[in-house]
Design an enzyme around this catalytic site. Sequence first.
Site, PDB file in Angstrom:
ATOM      1  N   LYS A  58      34.394  -0.702  25.862  1.00  0.00           N
ATOM      2  CA  LYS A  58      34.502   0.371  24.873  1.00  0.00           C
ATOM      3  C   LYS A  58      33.370   0.337  23.855  1.00  0.00           C
ATOM      4  CE  LYS A  58      39.213   1.934  24.775  1.00  0.00           C
ATOM      5  NZ  LYS A  58      40.215   0.954  25.157  1.00  0.00           N
ATOM      6  N   LYS A  82      40.662   0.898  37.636  1.00  0.00           N
ATOM      7  CA  LYS A  82      42.050   1.107  37.206  1.00  0.00           C
ATOM      8  C   LYS A  82      42.244   2.588  36.852  1.00  0.00           C
ATOM      9  CE  LYS A  82      41.931   0.366  32.218  1.00  0.00           C
ATOM     10  NZ  LYS A  82      42.439  -0.240  31.023  1.00  0.00           N
ATOM     11  N   LYS A 140      42.956   7.297  31.599  1.00  0.00           N
ATOM     12  CA  LYS A 140      42.949   8.657  31.070  1.00  0.00           C
ATOM     13  C   LYS A 140      41.532   9.229  31.045  1.00  0.00           C
ATOM     14  CE  LYS A 140      43.377  10.268  26.709  1.00  0.00           C
ATOM     15  NZ  LYS A 140      43.853  10.502  25.363  1.00  0.00           N
TER      16      LYS A 140
HETATM   17  P1  TYM Z   1      47.281   0.846  25.729  1.00  0.00           P
HETATM   18  O1  TYM Z   1      47.910   1.915  24.975  1.00  0.00           O
HETATM   19  O2  TYM Z   1      45.812   0.910  25.999  1.00  0.00           O
HETATM   20  O3  TYM Z   1      48.001   0.653  27.110  1.00  0.00           O
HETATM   21  C1  TYM Z   1      49.402   0.606  27.172  1.00  0.00           C
HETATM   22  C2  TYM Z   1      49.863  -0.234  28.338  1.00  0.00           C
HETATM   23  O4  TYM Z   1      49.506   0.374  29.570  1.00  0.00           O
HETATM   24  C3  TYM Z   1      48.956  -0.608  30.427  1.00  0.00           C
HETATM   25  N1  TYM Z   1      48.041   0.062  31.383  1.00  0.00           N
HETATM   26  C4  TYM Z   1      48.086  -0.127  32.709  1.00  0.00           C
HETATM   27  N2  TYM Z   1      48.868  -0.892  33.484  1.00  0.00           N
HETATM   28  C5  TYM Z   1      48.684  -0.843  34.809  1.00  0.00           C
HETATM   29  N3  TYM Z   1      47.747  -0.057  35.416  1.00  0.00           N
HETATM   30  C6  TYM Z   1      46.919   0.725  34.686  1.00  0.00           C
HETATM   31  N4  TYM Z   1      46.020   1.500  35.292  1.00  0.00           N
HETATM   32  C7  TYM Z   1      47.072   0.714  33.256  1.00  0.00           C
HETATM   33  N5  TYM Z   1      46.452   1.371  32.234  1.00  0.00           N
HETATM   34  C8  TYM Z   1      47.063   0.951  31.105  1.00  0.00           C
HETATM   35  C9  TYM Z   1      48.253  -1.568  29.480  1.00  0.00           C
HETATM   36  O5  TYM Z   1      48.018  -2.817  30.076  1.00  0.00           O
HETATM   37  C10 TYM Z   1      49.244  -1.650  28.350  1.00  0.00           C
HETATM   38  O6  TYM Z   1      50.260  -2.582  28.622  1.00  0.00           O
HETATM   39  N6  TYM Z   1      46.509  -3.392  23.471  1.00  0.00           N
HETATM   40  C11 TYM Z   1      47.654  -2.712  24.038  1.00  0.00           C
HETATM   41  C12 TYM Z   1      48.599  -2.208  22.961  1.00  0.00           C
HETATM   42  C13 TYM Z   1      49.130  -3.311  22.111  1.00  0.00           C
HETATM   43  C14 TYM Z   1      49.997  -4.376  22.521  1.00  0.00           C
HETATM   44  C15 TYM Z   1      50.183  -5.169  21.355  1.00  0.00           C
HETATM   45  C16 TYM Z   1      50.620  -4.683  23.713  1.00  0.00           C
HETATM   46  C17 TYM Z   1      48.862  -3.520  20.791  1.00  0.00           C
HETATM   47  N7  TYM Z   1      49.478  -4.631  20.346  1.00  0.00           N
HETATM   48  C18 TYM Z   1      50.996  -6.318  21.411  1.00  0.00           C
HETATM   49  C19 TYM Z   1      51.426  -5.835  23.743  1.00  0.00           C
HETATM   50  C20 TYM Z   1      51.602  -6.630  22.615  1.00  0.00           C
HETATM   51  C21 TYM Z   1      47.131  -1.596  24.955  1.00  0.00           C
HETATM   52  O7  TYM Z   1      46.296  -1.789  25.752  1.00  0.00           O
HETATM   53  O8  TYM Z   1      47.654  -0.432  24.867  1.00  0.00           O
END
Ligand code: TYM
Length: 337
Positions: free
Chosen positions: A115, A204, A207
């Site tokens: 990013k 992966k 969006k």
């Molecule tokens: P975010 O919003 O980017 O993603 C949310 C969740 O979706 C999962 N994810 C996927 N899993 C499988 N295949 C994919 N193609 C795919 N794309 C997205 C991400 O792994 C995530 O679980 N940093 C976190 C948000 C967060 C968080 C935390 C999570 C903030 N604080 C504390 C756990 C504990 C995130 O990536 O969100």
Amino acid sequence: MKTILTGIRVNSELTLGNFLGALLPMTRLANKYSDDHNVNIFVADLHTIIAEQDGALQDNLLMLIKMYLAAGLKVNENVHIYRQSYVPATSEMTWILNCVATMGELGRMIQYKEKGKGEDSCNVGIFDYPVLMATDILLFDTTYIPVGQDQFQHIELTRDIAMRVNHRFEKEIFTIPARTAEQAKFMGTDDGIRIRDLVNPEKKMSKSAKSANSKIMMTDEPEVAAKKIMSATTDSFGEIKYDLKERPGISNLLQIEALVTNKPLDKVVKEWEGKPNYGDLKKQVAKSVEKMLTEFHNKLNEIEDKEVFALMEKGEKYANKKANAKLYELQKAFQLR
Ligand code: TYM
């Protein structure tokens, strides 16, 4: 009681990857374990603003919680739903942990590399994102964190930060979260969930993919989603096999089928492996996704805003009490109190 916790950023649109990688597993684990575990589900609104928002953050936030409910989340007294920014100890503790985490560690995070791209214009929040995430986890003595595979590196970092703090003060201030291998097992997988881009299955599902056919959005019309599955890239081996390295496209479809229908992956693989007809598998997966989305959209429409507000307000009371106590412990250790 052990704690299971996960957060998702507010997003105008969630992909099937977010849904199958985090939201649905978290819902199923919550329903399975909430009798004797704390289950914390939060909206990572502070993580959300690393990117400029279009003015719909609050609406999208409500929608995100509704999605858990539509996915079947059962709320009892151990399930806590809250907004990250409504727990101010989060920001306070992040600063303290910023004085523990190193530039080297954060610079190695894949998400930052992707990013931030090393550009001067990259905001500091993108760089510091994993420390805020570590705080979310450590504030609540969390053991299990159901997330997609792309977040495992951040969990390892969280463990390192927690161990460093405990070691420095020779005190168990933080509960150390389970290793990522154990996290994967807890989620019922070998090494975590990574839903692939339907056109370029080496990547992966995200969006930000340019082609609409690459990704299924949870807002897609069910028939549109089914068509995208039918046009997914597979391979020319001529025989179905689960092999993520050599055959990521077909393996992705098997994984989607298993998660959507809530069947163990081995069972789905056994059912299809060795068969020559990719079209039949695609039809089956398309049907499963279409059915799931139809039911999901119907349920989503039934949930009212006021129900969500009531849940969040209750969850925030609980979360603030817990988080303030943990913050105080850390402040004491750092001689801030
Ligand atoms: P975010 O919003 O980017 O993603 C949310 C969740 O979706 C999962 N994810 C996927 N899993 C499988 N295949 C994919 N193609 C795919 N794309 C997205 C991400 O792994 C995530 O679980 N940093 C976190 C948000 C967060 C968080 C935390 C999570 C903030 N604080 C504390 C756990 C504990 C995130 O990536 O969100």
